[in-house]
Design a protein around this motif. Structure first.
Motif, short mmCIF file in Angstrom:
data_model
loop_
_atom_site.label_atom_id
_atom_site.label_comp_id
_atom_site.label_asym_id
_atom_site.label_seq_id
_atom_site.Cartn_x
_atom_site.Cartn_y
_atom_site.Cartn_z
N PHE A 274 0.83 -1.21 0.00
CA PHE A 274 0.00 0.00 0.00
C PHE A 274 0.87 1.26 0.00
N ALA A 275 1.89 1.26 0.87
CA ALA A 275 2.73 2.45 1.02
C ALA A 275 3.71 2.63 -0.14
N GLN A 276 4.22 1.51 -0.68
CA GLN A 276 5.29 1.61 -1.67
C GLN A 276 4.82 1.50 -3.11
N MET A 277 3.71 0.79 -3.36
CA MET A 277 3.29 0.52 -4.73
C MET A 277 1.88 1.00 -5.05
N GLY A 278 1.24 1.64 -4.09
CA GLY A 278 -0.09 2.18 -4.35
C GLY A 278 -1.19 1.41 -3.65
N ARG A 279 -2.31 2.08 -3.46
CA ARG A 279 -3.39 1.52 -2.65
C ARG A 279 -4.07 0.30 -3.26
N ASP A 280 -3.96 0.11 -4.57
CA ASP A 280 -4.62 -1.03 -5.22
C ASP A 280 -3.81 -2.31 -5.18
N MET A 281 -2.50 -2.20 -5.00
CA MET A 281 -1.64 -3.36 -5.14
C MET A 281 -1.94 -4.49 -4.14
N PRO A 282 -2.29 -4.22 -2.87
CA PRO A 282 -2.60 -5.34 -1.98
C PRO A 282 -3.73 -6.22 -2.50
N TYR A 283 -4.68 -5.65 -3.20
CA TYR A 283 -5.84 -6.41 -3.67
C TYR A 283 -5.50 -7.22 -4.92
N PHE A 284 -4.67 -6.67 -5.80
CA PHE A 284 -4.22 -7.44 -6.96
C PHE A 284 -3.33 -8.61 -6.52
N ALA A 285 -2.44 -8.34 -5.56
CA ALA A 285 -1.57 -9.40 -5.06
C ALA A 285 -2.39 -10.49 -4.37
N GLY A 286 -3.39 -10.08 -3.59
CA GLY A 286 -4.25 -11.05 -2.93
C GLY A 286 -5.00 -11.92 -3.91
N MET A 287 -5.48 -11.32 -5.00
CA MET A 287 -6.17 -12.10 -6.02
C MET A 287 -5.24 -13.16 -6.62
N GLY A 288 -4.00 -12.80 -6.91
CA GLY A 288 -3.05 -13.75 -7.46
C GLY A 288 -2.80 -14.92 -6.53
N ILE A 289 -2.64 -14.62 -5.24
CA ILE A 289 -2.41 -15.67 -4.25
C ILE A 289 -3.60 -16.61 -4.19
N MET A 290 -4.81 -16.06 -4.21
CA MET A 290 -6.00 -16.90 -4.09
C MET A 290 -6.21 -17.77 -5.33
N LEU A 291 -5.80 -17.32 -6.48
CA LEU A 291 -5.89 -18.16 -7.67
C LEU A 291 -5.01 -19.40 -7.52
N VAL A 292 -3.81 -19.21 -6.98
CA VAL A 292 -2.92 -20.35 -6.72
C VAL A 292 -3.54 -21.29 -5.70
N ILE A 293 -4.09 -20.72 -4.62
CA ILE A 293 -4.74 -21.53 -3.58
C ILE A 293 -5.91 -22.32 -4.16
N THR A 294 -6.69 -21.70 -5.04
CA THR A 294 -7.83 -22.38 -5.64
C THR A 294 -7.38 -23.58 -6.46
N VAL A 295 -6.32 -23.42 -7.23
CA VAL A 295 -5.80 -24.53 -8.04
C VAL A 295 -5.35 -25.69 -7.14
N ILE A 296 -4.64 -25.37 -6.07
CA ILE A 296 -4.19 -26.41 -5.14
C ILE A 296 -5.38 -27.11 -4.49
N ALA A 297 -6.36 -26.33 -4.05
CA ALA A 297 -7.55 -26.90 -3.41
C ALA A 297 -8.30 -27.80 -4.37
N PHE A 298 -8.41 -27.38 -5.63
CA PHE A 298 -9.11 -28.20 -6.63
C PHE A 298 -8.39 -29.53 -6.85
N ALA A 299 -7.06 -29.48 -6.90
CA ALA A 299 -6.28 -30.69 -7.15
C ALA A 299 -6.31 -31.65 -5.97
N LYS A 300 -6.31 -31.12 -4.75
CA LYS A 300 -6.18 -31.97 -3.56
C LYS A 300 -7.50 -32.26 -2.85
N LEU A 301 -8.46 -31.33 -2.96
CA LEU A 301 -9.70 -31.47 -2.17
C LEU A 301 -10.96 -31.45 -3.01
#
Length: 398
Positions: free
Chosen positions: A358-385
Motif C-alpha cells: 500500500f505504502a510503496q506501490m499504491g493503494r490497489d496493489m494489496p488487492y491485486f496481489a491477494g487475487m493472485g495468491i488466491m488463484l494459486v490456492i484455488t488450483v491447489i484446493a481443486f487438485a487436492k480437495l
C-alpha cells in the motif's frame, strides 16, 4: 452450544467495534500506512505466541477456565486501548489483547467436544455465525460511536463499550457455560504426559494432509487480513470515508457471513462436501479482492465485497471442519490451537505485506496481489480437495 454461541457473539461484537476504529486511531498519532498495518498485526503476533499454549492448557484443565481467562484479558486490554495517549500505548494495548485472545481456538475445540463428525461442519458454522453476527453489530456500533469524520473521531467511547461487552460475555460464561471436556478424555490427555507446546505446533504442520489444510487456511487468512487492515485507508483515499461508513460496510459483510455460516453451511457441506466448498470459496475470495480496485461507486464496492465475503464464509468453516477431523480426541485443543497459531501468523504477515504494498506501490496493489495468491490456492484446493468429503474422525492415539 447456544451459550457458547452467545459468549463468542458478544465477545466478537466487542472485537468488531474497534475494527473500523484502529486505522484512524493509528493515523491520529501520525502513523504511516505500513505502521498502521503493523499496529493491527501486533494483536496477531502476540496471539501467535499464546494460542498453542492456551490450546494445550484447555486440553489439560478444560475449555471453560481458558475462555474465562481470555475474556478477563479482553476487558483489561480494551480499557487500556481507550485511554491510550500515544502510539506506543496503542501498540502495547493491542499486544496484550492479542496475547489473551485464546477464546477463539478454545471455542473451536469446545465445538469438537460436543459435535459428531457428521455435524462438525454445522458446529463450526455456528461459531462462524457468531463471528458474522458480531461483525454485523460491532463495526456498526464502533463506527457510530466514533463518528463519520476521520479527522475528529471519538476513539475512547468505542473501546470502553467493547470492554463492557467483554465483561457481559465473561459473566454469562461464568454462570452458564459448562465444561465440555469430559473427565475421561482429560485423563487420557494426562496419561500422555507433558508436551512441548511448540513441538506440538510443528508436529501438526508436518502431518501431510493436516499440513495442507493448514496451509490453505493460512492463504485465505493472509489475503483477507491484508484487505481488512488496508480497507479503511483505501476507502478514505477513494471515497473520503470515516469510521462510520467503514463500520456499515463491515456490518454488511457480517450479515452475509452470518447467513451462510449460520444457516447454509451445514446443508451445503452435506450436499457438496467440504472440499468443493473450499474450492468455490477460495475462487470467490480471489475474485472479490481483484474487483475492489475497479470500484468507483458504493454500489460497485458493495458488490465486490459481497463476493469476497461469500468466499470467506464458505472456505473457512469448511477448512476448520476438515482440520478438526484430522485430530484425535486427546489432541483436539492442541491441534486447533496450532492451527490457530498458523492462521494467526497469516494475520501477522498479511497486514504487514499489504501495508508495505500500500505504502510503496499504491493503494490497489494489496488487492491485486491477494487475487493472485488466491488463484494459486484455488488450483491447489481443486487438485487436492475438489472431490473430497469430510473423513471419519481420527481415533484417539495411545
Amino acid at each position: 452450544m447456544f451459550v457458547l454461541f452467545l459468549v463468542v457473539f458478544i465477545d466478537l461484537v466487542g472485537f468488531g467495534i474497534v475494527i473500523p476504529l484502529l486505522p484512524f486511531f493509528g493515523e491520529h498519532f501520525q502513523a504511516s500506512p505500513d505502521v498502521v498495518t503493523l499496529l493491527l498485526a501486533t494483536y496477531s503476533i502476540t496471539q501467535l505466541i499464546s494460542a498453542p499454549i492456551l490450546g494445550r492448557l484447555s486440553d489439560r484443565y478444560g475449555r471453560r477456565p481458558v475462555l474465562l481467562l481470555s475474556l478477563l484479558g479482553s476487558i483489561v486490554s480494551y480499557v487500556w486501548l481507550g485511554f491510550a495517549e500515544s502510539l506506543m500505548m496503542l501498540f502495547i494495548a493491542r499486544a496484550f489483547n492479542g496475547f489473551m485472545a485464546g477464546n477463539i481456538a478454545t471455542a473451536f475445540a469446545y465445538i469438537t467436544d460436543i459435535t459428531t463428525p457428521e455435524n462438525r461442519a454445522k458446529g463450526m458454522g455456528v461459531i462462524g455465525a457468531a463471528f458474522g453476527l458480531g461483525f454485523i453489530m460491532g463495526p456498526a456500533i464502533g463506527g457510530i460511536l466514533a463518528g463519520s469524520d476521520p479527522a475528529n473521531a471519538n476513539f475512547q467511547l468505542p473501546a470502553l463499550c467493547a470492554a463492557v461487552l467483554s465483561a457481559i460475555a465473561f459473566v454469562i460464561a461464568l454462570v452458564k457455560l459448562k465444561e465440555s471436556l469430559s473427565d475421561e478424555i482429560r485423563e487420557k490427555i494426562a496419561a500422555l504426559g507433558p508436551r512441548n507446546h511448540w513441538k506440538s505446533f510443528f508436529e501438526t504442520l508436518t502431518r501431510p494432509r493436516l499440513g495442507l489444510l493448514v496451509m490453505l487456511s493460512f492463504g485465505c487468512i493472509f489475503v483477507f487480513a491484508g484487505m481488512e487492515t488496508t480497507f479503511a485507508m483505501w476507502t478514505r483515499r477513494e471515497f473520503n470515508w470515516g469510521p462510520e461508513q467503514n463500520g456499515y460496510l463491515f456490518a454488511f459483510l457480517g450479515v452475509i457471513s452470518a447467513v451462510i455460516q449460520g444457516g447454509l453451511i451445514g446443508r451445503l457441506s452435506k450436499k457438496f462436501g467440504e472440499g468443493k466448498l473450499v474450492v468455490f470459496g477460495t475462487l470467490c475470495l480471489g475474485l472479490g479482492l481483484g474487483l475492489i480496485p475497479f470500484c468507483e461507486t458504493t454500489v460497485m464496492l458493495a458488490g465486490a465485497t459481497m463476493i469476497l465475503a461469500i468466499g470467506f464464509a464458505l472456505s473457512t468453516p469448511s477448512l476448520n471442519s476438515l482440520i478438526s477431523l484430522e485430530a484425535a480426541e486427546t489432541e483436539r485443543g492442541a491441534v486447533m490451537g496450532a492451527t490457530r497459531s498458523a492462521v494467526t501468523l497469516a494475520r501477522v504477515l498479511g497486514p504487514i505485506s499489504a501495508g508495505v504494498l500500500f505504502a510503496q506501490m499504491g493503494r490497489d496493489m494489496p488487492y491485486f496481489a491477494g487475487m493472485g495468491i488466491m488463484l494459486v490456492i484455488t488450483v491447489i484446493a481443486f487438485a487436492k480437495l475438489g472431490s473430497s468429503r469430510a473423513p471419519k474422525a481420527v481415533e484417539a492415539t495411545e
